[in-house]
Motif scaffolding. Structure first.
Motif, PDB file in Angstrom:
ATOM      1  N   THR A 235       0.087  -3.068   9.053  1.00 33.68           N
ATOM      2  CA  THR A 235      -0.320  -2.103   8.033  1.00 33.68           C
ATOM      3  C   THR A 235      -1.838  -2.083   7.892  1.00 33.68           C
ATOM      4  OG1 THR A 235       1.721  -2.509   6.794  1.00 33.68           O
ATOM      5  CG2 THR A 235      -0.074  -1.428   5.611  1.00 33.68           C
ATOM      6  N   TYR A 236      -2.377  -0.873   7.842  1.00 33.25           N
ATOM      7  CA  TYR A 236      -3.802  -0.702   7.557  1.00 33.25           C
ATOM      8  C   TYR A 236      -3.934  -0.120   6.157  1.00 33.25           C
ATOM      9  CZ  TYR A 236      -8.624   0.901   7.647  1.00 33.25           C
ATOM     10  OH  TYR A 236      -9.935   1.104   7.341  1.00 33.25           O
ATOM     11  N   ALA A 237      -4.838  -0.661   5.357  1.00 36.29           N
ATOM     12  CA  ALA A 237      -5.044  -0.177   3.988  1.00 36.29           C
ATOM     13  C   ALA A 237      -6.525   0.009   3.716  1.00 36.29           C
ATOM     14  CB  ALA A 237      -4.442  -1.151   2.985  1.00 36.29           C
ATOM     15  N   LEU A 238      -6.825   1.047   2.944  1.00 35.93           N
ATOM     16  CA  LEU A 238      -8.204   1.343   2.583  1.00 35.93           C
ATOM     17  C   LEU A 238      -8.253   1.755   1.120  1.00 35.93           C
ATOM     18  CD1 LEU A 238     -11.177   1.821   3.594  1.00 35.93           C
ATOM     19  CD2 LEU A 238     -10.508   4.221   3.909  1.00 35.93           C
ATOM     20  N   ALA A 239      -9.189   1.180   0.380  1.00 36.01           N
ATOM     21  CA  ALA A 239      -9.409   1.562  -1.015  1.00 36.01           C
ATOM     22  C   ALA A 239     -10.872   1.909  -1.203  1.00 36.01           C
ATOM     23  CB  ALA A 239      -9.008   0.430  -1.951  1.00 36.01           C
ATOM     24  N   THR A 240     -11.125   2.987  -1.937  1.00 37.92           N
ATOM     25  CA  THR A 240     -12.492   3.408  -2.210  1.00 37.92           C
ATOM     26  C   THR A 240     -13.020   2.718  -3.466  1.00 37.92           C
ATOM     27  OG1 THR A 240     -11.930   5.266  -3.676  1.00 37.92           O
ATOM     28  CG2 THR A 240     -11.825   5.668  -1.291  1.00 37.92           C
ATOM     29  N   ALA A 241     -14.259   3.022  -3.795  1.00 38.08           N
ATOM     30  CA  ALA A 241     -14.878   2.425  -4.980  1.00 38.08           C
ATOM     31  C   ALA A 241     -14.190   2.868  -6.266  1.00 38.08           C
ATOM     32  CB  ALA A 241     -16.359   2.793  -5.027  1.00 38.08           C
ATOM     33  N   ASP A 242     -13.390   3.934  -6.220  1.00 40.91           N
ATOM     34  CA  ASP A 242     -12.674   4.399  -7.413  1.00 40.91           C
ATOM     35  C   ASP A 242     -11.450   3.559  -7.727  1.00 40.91           C
ATOM     36  OD1 ASP A 242     -14.432   6.532  -7.829  1.00 40.91           O
ATOM     37  OD2 ASP A 242     -13.296   7.850  -6.477  1.00 40.91           O
ATOM     38  N   ALA A 243     -11.018   2.720  -6.792  1.00 39.97           N
ATOM     39  CA  ALA A 243      -9.821   1.912  -7.002  1.00 39.97           C
ATOM     40  C   ALA A 243     -10.131   0.707  -7.883  1.00 39.97           C
ATOM     41  CB  ALA A 243      -9.273   1.431  -5.664  1.00 39.97           C
ATOM     42  N   PRO A 244      -9.231   0.365  -8.800  1.00 39.32           N
ATOM     43  CA  PRO A 244      -9.441  -0.823  -9.642  1.00 39.32           C
ATOM     44  C   PRO A 244      -9.580  -2.098  -8.829  1.00 39.32           C
ATOM     45  CG  PRO A 244      -7.647   0.524 -10.512  1.00 39.32           C
ATOM     46  CD  PRO A 244      -7.997   1.084  -9.165  1.00 39.32           C
ATOM     47  N   TRP A 245      -9.000  -2.154  -7.627  1.00 40.22           N
ATOM     48  CA  TRP A 245      -9.039  -3.349  -6.776  1.00 40.22           C
ATOM     49  C   TRP A 245      -9.987  -3.163  -5.591  1.00 40.22           C
ATOM     50  CZ3 TRP A 245      -4.646  -0.839  -8.430  1.00 40.22           C
ATOM     51  CH2 TRP A 245      -4.270   0.274  -7.663  1.00 40.22           C
ATOM     52  N   GLY A 246     -10.791  -2.117  -5.624  1.00 37.93           N
ATOM     53  CA  GLY A 246     -11.625  -1.808  -4.484  1.00 37.93           C
ATOM     54  C   GLY A 246     -13.090  -1.801  -4.829  1.00 37.93           C
ATOM     55  N   PRO A 247     -13.945  -1.374  -3.847  1.00 37.32           N
ATOM     56  CA  PRO A 247     -13.572  -0.934  -2.500  1.00 37.32           C
ATOM     57  C   PRO A 247     -13.088  -2.102  -1.628  1.00 37.32           C
ATOM     58  CG  PRO A 247     -15.942  -1.103  -2.679  1.00 37.32           C
ATOM     59  CD  PRO A 247     -15.402  -1.356  -4.054  1.00 37.32           C
ATOM     60  N   ALA A 248     -12.159  -1.792  -0.754  1.00 35.95           N
ATOM     61  CA  ALA A 248     -11.604  -2.853   0.084  1.00 35.95           C
ATOM     62  C   ALA A 248     -10.940  -2.255   1.308  1.00 35.95           C
ATOM     63  CB  ALA A 248     -10.585  -3.681  -0.707  1.00 35.95           C
ATOM     64  N   GLU A 249     -10.776  -3.077   2.320  1.00 33.66           N
ATOM     65  CA  GLU A 249     -10.111  -2.686   3.561  1.00 33.66           C
ATOM     66  C   GLU A 249      -9.245  -3.848   4.013  1.00 33.66           C
ATOM     67  OE1 GLU A 249     -11.390  -0.832   7.937  1.00 33.66           O
ATOM     68  OE2 GLU A 249     -12.769  -2.140   6.832  1.00 33.66           O
ATOM     69  N   ALA A 250      -8.066  -3.543   4.526  1.00 36.06           N
ATOM     70  CA  ALA A 250      -7.183  -4.592   5.018  1.00 36.06           C
ATOM     71  C   ALA A 250      -6.465  -4.097   6.265  1.00 36.06           C
ATOM     72  CB  ALA A 250      -6.161  -4.988   3.949  1.00 36.06           C
ATOM     73  N   ASP A 251      -6.320  -4.968   7.235  1.00 34.43           N
ATOM     74  CA  ASP A 251      -5.590  -4.653   8.460  1.00 34.43           C
ATOM     75  C   ASP A 251      -4.725  -5.863   8.776  1.00 34.43           C
ATOM     76  OD1 ASP A 251      -4.628  -3.624  10.782  1.00 34.43           O
ATOM     77  OD2 ASP A 251      -6.567  -3.347  11.760  1.00 34.43           O
ATOM     78  N   GLU A 252      -3.470  -5.821   8.308  1.00 29.56           N
ATOM     79  CA  GLU A 252      -2.602  -6.989   8.355  1.00 29.56           C
ATOM     80  C   GLU A 252      -1.490  -6.813   9.388  1.00 29.56           C
ATOM     81  OE1 GLU A 252      -2.968  -9.816   6.817  1.00 29.56           O
ATOM     82  OE2 GLU A 252      -4.746  -9.202   5.663  1.00 29.56           O
ATOM     83  N   PRO A 253      -1.238  -7.826  10.196  1.00 32.04           N
ATOM     84  CA  PRO A 253      -0.167  -7.735  11.207  1.00 32.04           C
ATOM     85  C   PRO A 253       1.210  -7.732  10.549  1.00 32.04           C
ATOM     86  CG  PRO A 253      -1.023  -9.966  11.098  1.00 32.04           C
ATOM     87  CD  PRO A 253      -1.908  -9.140  10.213  1.00 32.04           C
ATOM     88  N   ALA A 254       2.183  -7.241  11.285  1.00 31.98           N
ATOM     89  CA  ALA A 254       3.564  -7.294  10.813  1.00 31.98           C
ATOM     90  C   ALA A 254       4.030  -8.743  10.754  1.00 31.98           C
ATOM     91  CB  ALA A 254       4.466  -6.483  11.737  1.00 31.98           C
ATOM     92  N   VAL A 255       4.968  -9.003   9.854  1.00 32.60           N
ATOM     93  CA  VAL A 255       5.558 -10.338   9.748  1.00 32.60           C
ATOM     94  C   VAL A 255       6.767 -10.396  10.686  1.00 32.60           C
ATOM     95  CG1 VAL A 255       6.671 -11.994   8.205  1.00 32.60           C
ATOM     96  CG2 VAL A 255       4.772 -10.565   7.371  1.00 32.60           C
ATOM     97  N   GLU A 256       6.812 -11.384  11.555  1.00 30.76           N
ATOM     98  CA  GLU A 256       7.869 -11.448  12.557  1.00 30.76           C
ATOM     99  C   GLU A 256       9.154 -12.050  11.979  1.00 30.76           C
ATOM    100  OE1 GLU A 256       6.758 -13.253  16.207  1.00 30.76           O
ATOM    101  OE2 GLU A 256       4.976 -11.993  16.489  1.00 30.76           O
ATOM    102  N   VAL A 257      10.247 -11.294  12.126  1.00 27.90           N
ATOM    103  CA  VAL A 257      11.580 -11.752  11.735  1.00 27.90           C
ATOM    104  C   VAL A 257      12.561 -11.248  12.783  1.00 27.90           C
ATOM    105  CG1 VAL A 257      11.091 -11.787   9.249  1.00 27.90           C
ATOM    106  CG2 VAL A 257      11.964  -9.696  10.324  1.00 27.90           C
ATOM    107  N   GLU A 258      13.799 -11.676  12.689  1.00 29.15           N
ATOM    108  CA  GLU A 258      14.853 -11.192  13.584  1.00 29.15           C
ATOM    109  C   GLU A 258      15.445  -9.934  12.956  1.00 29.15           C
ATOM    110  OE1 GLU A 258      16.580 -11.478  17.227  1.00 29.15           O
ATOM    111  OE2 GLU A 258      15.302 -13.060  16.402  1.00 29.15           O
ATOM    112  N   ALA A 259      14.956  -8.763  13.358  1.00 29.30           N
ATOM    113  CA  ALA A 259      15.351  -7.502  12.732  1.00 29.30           C
ATOM    114  C   ALA A 259      16.742  -7.067  13.185  1.00 29.30           C
ATOM    115  CB  ALA A 259      14.338  -6.411  13.045  1.00 29.30           C
ATOM    116  N   VAL A 260      17.539  -6.593  12.211  1.00 32.86           N
ATOM    117  CA  VAL A 260      18.888  -6.105  12.475  1.00 32.86           C
ATOM    118  C   VAL A 260      19.002  -4.618  12.144  1.00 32.86           C
ATOM    119  CG1 VAL A 260      21.322  -6.304  11.814  1.00 32.86           C
ATOM    120  CG2 VAL A 260      19.919  -8.365  12.064  1.00 32.86           C
ATOM    121  N   ASP A 261      18.401  -4.200  11.031  1.00 32.85           N
ATOM    122  CA  ASP A 261      18.535  -2.832  10.551  1.00 32.85           C
ATOM    123  C   ASP A 261      17.282  -2.486   9.754  1.00 32.85           C
ATOM    124  OD1 ASP A 261      19.319  -0.383   9.540  1.00 32.85           O
ATOM    125  OD2 ASP A 261      20.769  -1.203   8.111  1.00 32.85           O
TER     126      ASP A 261
END
Length: 318
Positions: A235-261
């Motif tokens: 997931t890639y996320a971007l927040a501008t200076a207008d965000a209460p938790w920003g400005p910020a940027e995040a690029d996080e890998p998927a969490v590996e699990v044994e996917a079924v559905d």
């Protein structure tokens, strides 16, 4: 229990899963599961100890009764679980598709599900909430479209953070020409957007642009925070200076699990993101948390049954 500080608005419906692995036209038996993205999201937030209101409309029929039973059993407050005595509850056939994770056939025309009315949630309720989320399926037709946009507008006036998860599948829309204009109107009302590049291709100047450029473009339309899911790429996320938790940027890998559905994984991710931001987590920590919620949901069949608890998510991330 204290009153919720969030409200999720949109469809609760029945997902019909084949009991055999073959094309839908050949399936003879199905198993019923409670579903609908907003309903999944509300249950997911409840499992994460951030129970919201769910505003939805059910038919006065066995499907509607089942959904009401399931949602209340899962701890979702029933204040805005409306029942329409004159219409039936929508349902969806969920099947295998060789060209996608899944295929869906929706049966929603003239249903109670799509008959939500504006101003059902009073202003005095909105003023006591911190967050309002609405889903894209309800924008496909009236009166649900007006009901969702009216809710988002009034929630903004009440000081709520408004989040939006679009759905631009053309087969959902009686008039596909309304997709682009409706998406733009919804985006203008949203503070937080959860999507992927395919779902909003109609409003992007270049859907194939780099992921950070896609996010930047979307922040110019309305949202101050954009969460772009990319499947196995994370997931890639971007927040501008207008965000209460920003400005910020995040690029996080998927969490590996044994996917079924993968049914409901996106809804679970959204629940994790809203919960994380309501908890005051940073954007990066929120995305990591949300990725884990979504991943755990893929480890069993169905949208609601495998939704994880907060403890399970924290254990996975430990």
């Amino acid at each position: 229990m204290a009153d919720p500080d969030a409200l999720v608005a949109g469809e609760a419906l029945i997902d019909m899963f084949p009991t055999t692995s073959e094309r839908l036209a050949d399936v003879e038996q199905f198993k019923r599961r409670a579903g609908g993205a907003p309903a999944n999201l509300a249950v997911a937030m409840t499992r994460l100890d951030s129970t919201p209101y769910l505003w939805t409309k059910l038919g006065d029929d066995p499907f509607g009764t089942h959904l009401e039973d399931v949602l209340t059993e899962q701890g979702v407050p029933d204040r805005f679980l409306n029942v329409d005595p004159a219409r039936k509850t929508a349902h969806t056939l969920v099947g295998d598709d060789p060209d996608a994770d899944q295929s869906f056939v929706f049966y929603k025309e003239d249903s109670a599900t799509m008959a939500m009315e504006p101003e059902t949630v009073p202003d005095d309720v909105l003023t006591d909430l911190a967050w309002v989320h609405f889903g894209g399926v309800m924008l496909c037709e009236e009166p649900a479209r007006t009901a969702m946009l009216d809710l988002a507008d009034r929630a903004t006036d009440a000081g709520c953070t408004v989040s939006f998860d679009p759905n631009t599948r053309s087969d959902l829309w009686p008039d596909p020409e309304k997709i682009g204009p409706t998406m733009r109107e919804a985006l203008e009302l949203a503070d937080v957007l959860k999507t992927d590049r395919e779902d909003l291709a109609s409003v992007l100047s270049d859907p194939e642009a780099a992921i950070n450029d896609v996010a930047k473009e979307l922040t110019t339309v309305g949202p101050h925070t954009v969460l772009l899911t990319q499947g196995k790429a994370g997931t890639y996320a971007l927040a501008t200076a207008d965000a209460p938790w920003g400005p910020a940027e995040a690029d996080e890998p998927a969490v590996e699990v044994e996917a079924v559905d993968t049914t409901g994984a996106g809804d679970a991710f959204t629940a994790g993101a809203i919960t994380g931001l309501l908890d005051g987590k940073s954007l990066g920590a929120t995305v990591r948390f949300a990725n884990a919620v979504g991943a755990l949901t893929t480890t069993e069949t169905g949208a609601m049954a495998p939704l994880p608890t907060r403890e399970a998510v924290e254990q996975l991330l430990a």
